[in-house]
Design a protein around this motif. Structure first.
Motif, PDB file in Angstrom:
ATOM      1  N   ALA A  38       0.428  -1.240   0.010  1.00 36.05           N
ATOM      2  CA  ALA A  38      -0.097   0.241  -0.099  1.00 36.05           C
ATOM      3  C   ALA A  38       1.085   1.001  -0.052  1.00 36.05           C
ATOM      4  CB  ALA A  38      -0.832  -0.537   0.943  1.00 36.05           C
ATOM      5  N   GLN A  39       1.992   1.367   0.789  1.00 37.09           N
ATOM      6  CA  GLN A  39       2.602   2.480   1.208  1.00 37.09           C
ATOM      7  C   GLN A  39       3.603   2.655  -0.523  1.00 37.09           C
ATOM      8  OE1 GLN A  39       5.033   0.386   3.794  1.00 37.09           O
ATOM      9  NE2 GLN A  39       4.397   1.666   5.601  1.00 37.09           N
ATOM     10  N   TYR A  40       3.896   1.766  -1.774  1.00 30.60           N
ATOM     11  CA  TYR A  40       4.624   1.500  -2.979  1.00 30.60           C
ATOM     12  C   TYR A  40       3.004   2.546  -3.600  1.00 30.60           C
ATOM     13  CZ  TYR A  40       6.949   0.186  -6.813  1.00 30.60           C
ATOM     14  OH  TYR A  40       6.506   0.049  -8.699  1.00 30.60           O
ATOM     15  N   ARG A  41       2.576   1.770  -4.088  1.00 26.77           N
ATOM     16  CA  ARG A  41       1.104   2.201  -4.564  1.00 26.77           C
ATOM     17  C   ARG A  41       1.121   3.500  -4.421  1.00 26.77           C
ATOM     18  NH1 ARG A  41      -2.043  -2.136  -7.031  1.00 26.77           N
ATOM     19  NH2 ARG A  41      -2.877  -0.050  -7.784  1.00 26.77           N
ATOM     20  N   ALA A  42       0.726   3.952  -3.559  1.00 28.21           N
ATOM     21  CA  ALA A  42       0.070   5.164  -2.679  1.00 28.21           C
ATOM     22  C   ALA A  42       1.320   6.059  -2.999  1.00 28.21           C
ATOM     23  CB  ALA A  42      -0.025   5.851  -1.014  1.00 28.21           C
ATOM     24  N   ALA A  43       2.699   6.059  -2.941  1.00 27.47           N
ATOM     25  CA  ALA A  43       4.021   6.368  -2.962  1.00 27.47           C
ATOM     26  C   ALA A  43       3.651   6.347  -5.000  1.00 27.47           C
ATOM     27  CB  ALA A  43       5.259   5.481  -3.072  1.00 27.47           C
ATOM     28  N   GLU A  44       3.547   5.822  -5.457  1.00 29.56           N
ATOM     29  CA  GLU A  44       3.562   5.781  -7.157  1.00 29.56           C
ATOM     30  C   GLU A  44       2.208   7.414  -7.871  1.00 29.56           C
ATOM     31  OE1 GLU A  44       5.015   2.900  -9.959  1.00 29.56           O
ATOM     32  OE2 GLU A  44       6.319   4.178  -8.521  1.00 29.56           O
ATOM     33  N   LEU A  45       1.268   6.970  -6.951  1.00 22.47           N
ATOM     34  CA  LEU A  45       0.404   7.521  -7.459  1.00 22.47           C
ATOM     35  C   LEU A  45       0.277   8.706  -6.984  1.00 22.47           C
ATOM     36  CD1 LEU A  45      -2.950   5.608  -6.253  1.00 22.47           C
ATOM     37  CD2 LEU A  45      -2.725   5.720  -8.441  1.00 22.47           C
ATOM     38  N   TYR A  46       1.328   9.410  -6.175  1.00 24.09           N
ATOM     39  CA  TYR A  46       2.023  10.633  -6.193  1.00 24.09           C
ATOM     40  C   TYR A  46       2.427  11.075  -7.127  1.00 24.09           C
ATOM     41  CZ  TYR A  46      -0.122  11.640  -1.398  1.00 24.09           C
ATOM     42  OH  TYR A  46      -1.768  12.117  -0.535  1.00 24.09           O
ATOM     43  N   ARG A  47       3.931   9.925  -7.242  1.00 21.80           N
ATOM     44  CA  ARG A  47       4.634  10.482  -8.211  1.00 21.80           C
ATOM     45  C   ARG A  47       4.093  10.846  -9.781  1.00 21.80           C
ATOM     46  NH1 ARG A  47       8.234   7.685 -11.587  1.00 21.80           N
ATOM     47  NH2 ARG A  47       7.124   5.505 -11.020  1.00 21.80           N
ATOM     48  N   THR A  48       3.175   9.277  -9.803  1.00 21.21           N
ATOM     49  CA  THR A  48       2.965   9.319 -11.211  1.00 21.21           C
ATOM     50  C   THR A  48       1.259  10.345 -12.153  1.00 21.21           C
ATOM     51  OG1 THR A  48       1.359   7.574 -11.671  1.00 21.21           O
ATOM     52  CG2 THR A  48       4.285   7.143 -11.869  1.00 21.21           C
ATOM     53  N   LEU A  49       0.701  10.165 -11.179  1.00 21.63           N
ATOM     54  CA  LEU A  49      -0.450  10.744 -11.250  1.00 21.63           C
ATOM     55  C   LEU A  49      -0.212  12.840 -10.949  1.00 21.63           C
ATOM     56  CD1 LEU A  49      -3.374   8.694 -11.480  1.00 21.63           C
ATOM     57  CD2 LEU A  49      -2.244   9.688 -13.111  1.00 21.63           C
TER      58      LEU A  49
ATOM     59  N   GLU B  52      16.503   8.742  -8.841  1.00 19.81           N
ATOM     60  CA  GLU B  52      15.923   9.934  -8.973  1.00 19.81           C
ATOM     61  C   GLU B  52      15.482  11.135  -8.956  1.00 19.81           C
ATOM     62  OE1 GLU B  52      12.669  10.318 -13.055  1.00 19.81           O
ATOM     63  OE2 GLU B  52      12.914   7.851 -11.621  1.00 19.81           O
ATOM     64  N   MET B  53      14.531  11.393  -7.998  1.00 15.33           N
ATOM     65  CA  MET B  53      14.071  12.355  -7.300  1.00 15.33           C
ATOM     66  C   MET B  53      14.722  13.167  -6.389  1.00 15.33           C
ATOM     67  SD  MET B  53      10.111  11.309  -6.207  1.00 15.33           S
ATOM     68  CE  MET B  53      10.714   9.980  -5.483  1.00 15.33           C
ATOM     69  N   SER B  54      15.898  12.624  -6.313  1.00 13.61           N
ATOM     70  CA  SER B  54      16.867  13.529  -5.644  1.00 13.61           C
ATOM     71  C   SER B  54      17.910  14.199  -5.927  1.00 13.61           C
ATOM     72  CB  SER B  54      18.039  11.805  -4.115  1.00 13.61           C
ATOM     73  OG  SER B  54      18.543  13.229  -3.861  1.00 13.61           O
ATOM     74  N   ALA B  55      18.060  13.620  -7.478  1.00 15.84           N
ATOM     75  CA  ALA B  55      18.917  13.946  -8.451  1.00 15.84           C
ATOM     76  C   ALA B  55      18.252  14.998  -9.067  1.00 15.84           C
ATOM     77  CB  ALA B  55      19.428  13.062  -9.473  1.00 15.84           C
ATOM     78  N   THR B  56      16.884  15.153  -8.682  1.00 14.17           N
ATOM     79  CA  THR B  56      15.723  15.688 -10.289  1.00 14.17           C
ATOM     80  C   THR B  56      16.017  17.213  -9.310  1.00 14.17           C
ATOM     81  OG1 THR B  56      14.932  14.084 -10.838  1.00 14.17           O
ATOM     82  CG2 THR B  56      13.463  16.673 -10.889  1.00 14.17           C
TER      83      THR B  56
ATOM     84  N   ARG C  84       2.013  14.448  -9.424  1.00 20.94           N
ATOM     85  CA  ARG C  84       3.078  14.695  -9.578  1.00 20.94           C
ATOM     86  C   ARG C  84       3.954  15.258  -7.842  1.00 20.94           C
ATOM     87  NH1 ARG C  84       5.021  12.802 -14.101  1.00 20.94           N
ATOM     88  NH2 ARG C  84       4.165  12.768 -15.413  1.00 20.94           N
ATOM     89  N   ASP C  85       3.776  14.969  -7.028  1.00 20.12           N
ATOM     90  CA  ASP C  85       3.896  15.461  -5.637  1.00 20.12           C
ATOM     91  C   ASP C  85       4.681  14.891  -4.917  1.00 20.12           C
ATOM     92  OD1 ASP C  85       4.397  15.808  -3.165  1.00 20.12           O
ATOM     93  OD2 ASP C  85       1.773  16.093  -2.991  1.00 20.12           O
ATOM     94  N   THR C  86       6.237  15.298  -5.104  1.00 22.18           N
ATOM     95  CA  THR C  86       7.552  13.955  -5.056  1.00 22.18           C
ATOM     96  C   THR C  86       7.631  14.040  -3.638  1.00 22.18           C
ATOM     97  OG1 THR C  86       8.533  16.649  -5.519  1.00 22.18           O
ATOM     98  CG2 THR C  86       8.907  14.731  -7.676  1.00 22.18           C
ATOM     99  N   GLU C  87       7.493  15.107  -2.605  1.00 21.52           N
ATOM    100  CA  GLU C  87       7.887  15.121  -1.469  1.00 21.52           C
ATOM    101  C   GLU C  87       6.867  13.477  -1.013  1.00 21.52           C
ATOM    102  OE1 GLU C  87       7.182  17.789   2.166  1.00 21.52           O
ATOM    103  OE2 GLU C  87       6.708  18.773   0.352  1.00 21.52           O
TER     104      GLU C  87
END
Length: 237
Positions: free
Chosen positions: A160-171, A210-214, A173-176
């Motif tokens: 669930a943590q992973y799936r929620a992270a994926e939604l925040y990242r991809t849909l 990737e997010m850290s580099a960005t 765009r909330d990298t934090e």
């Protein structure tokens, strides 16, 4: 009491009632050596209406694939999150053997019952049903899904943590928020025991890098723009 030549006792004495039979059945189910004997003792306790024995026997029969026998036990197990989740799963896929026709509405009803009792797998399943637009929507599918994924993540469910992270990242765009959930997944002791544990760990770590580099590149560009404003750069080259 003997089962196939093995004598089972409770604290050194013969089992005297439903609770004793349940305790032996529970011990057998948790023991790889005597697991085959679990149903014998649990059935003796369940026959008297012992609620814990009925619930555990439903679990045993479901896990063993005896769905027609499991369903009546599961329906009797009011207040059991796993019993509700198993019934939801049977309705989700359909189970002719148990007389259950596939029904997303019934699956959702049982998933919600399990979720209300704290079952994170049910929360995940509801989120997926919304993402697949298989349930009535009042908001965007991802909003419904994220609500349920976050509820399961709050119970330390690694997927669930992973799936929620994926939604925040991809849909969104909330990298934090994505980064926080990826870190929770990587640091979660249960991630390594999950069937998808290796994948989640590797992907989460890759996205964090990737997010850290960005983020670093963005800060560097902000620094360049601050000390060398774009409008003045033509003066030097």
């Amino acid at each position: 009491m003997q089962w196939q030549g093995t004598n089972f006792t409770v604290d050194g004495r013969e089992p005297a009632g439903a609770e004793d039979h349940y305790r032996i059945g529970l011990h057998c189910w948790n023991s790889s050596q005597h697991r085959a004997a679990a149903s014998f003792f649990l059935e003796a306790a369940a026959a008297t209406g012992h609620s814990a024995a009925v619930e555990l026997l439903g679990h045993v029969e479901y896990v063993q694939g005896h769905y027609a026998r499991a369903v009546p036990r599961l329906r009797q197990s009011n207040g059991s999150p796993r019993a509700a989740y198993y019934l939801a799963s049977l309705y989700h896929q359909g189970c002719p053997e148990a007389g259950i026709t596939q029904s997303y509405d019934e699956a959702a009803r049982w998933y919600r019952a399990a979720a209300e009792l704290g079952e994170p797998e049910a929360m995940l399943a509801l989120g997926d049903l919304y993402l697949e637009r298989l349930l009535p929507l009042t908001r965007a599918p991802a909003e419904h899904a994220l609500e349920h994924f976050l509820a399961a993540a709050a119970r330390d469910h690694p997927y669930a943590q992973y799936r929620a992270a994926e939604l925040y990242r991809t849909l969104y765009r909330d990298t934090e928020r994505a980064a926080a959930l990826y870190r929770s997944c990587v640091d979660n002791p249960m991630t390594g025991r999950h069937a998808l544990g290796s994948m989640m760990t590797l992907q989460s770590q890759a996205h964090l890098r990737e997010m850290s580099a960005t983020g670093t590149a963005r800060l560097e560009q902000q620094r360049r723009d601050a000390v060398n404003p774009p409008q003045f750069r033509g003066d030097f080259y």
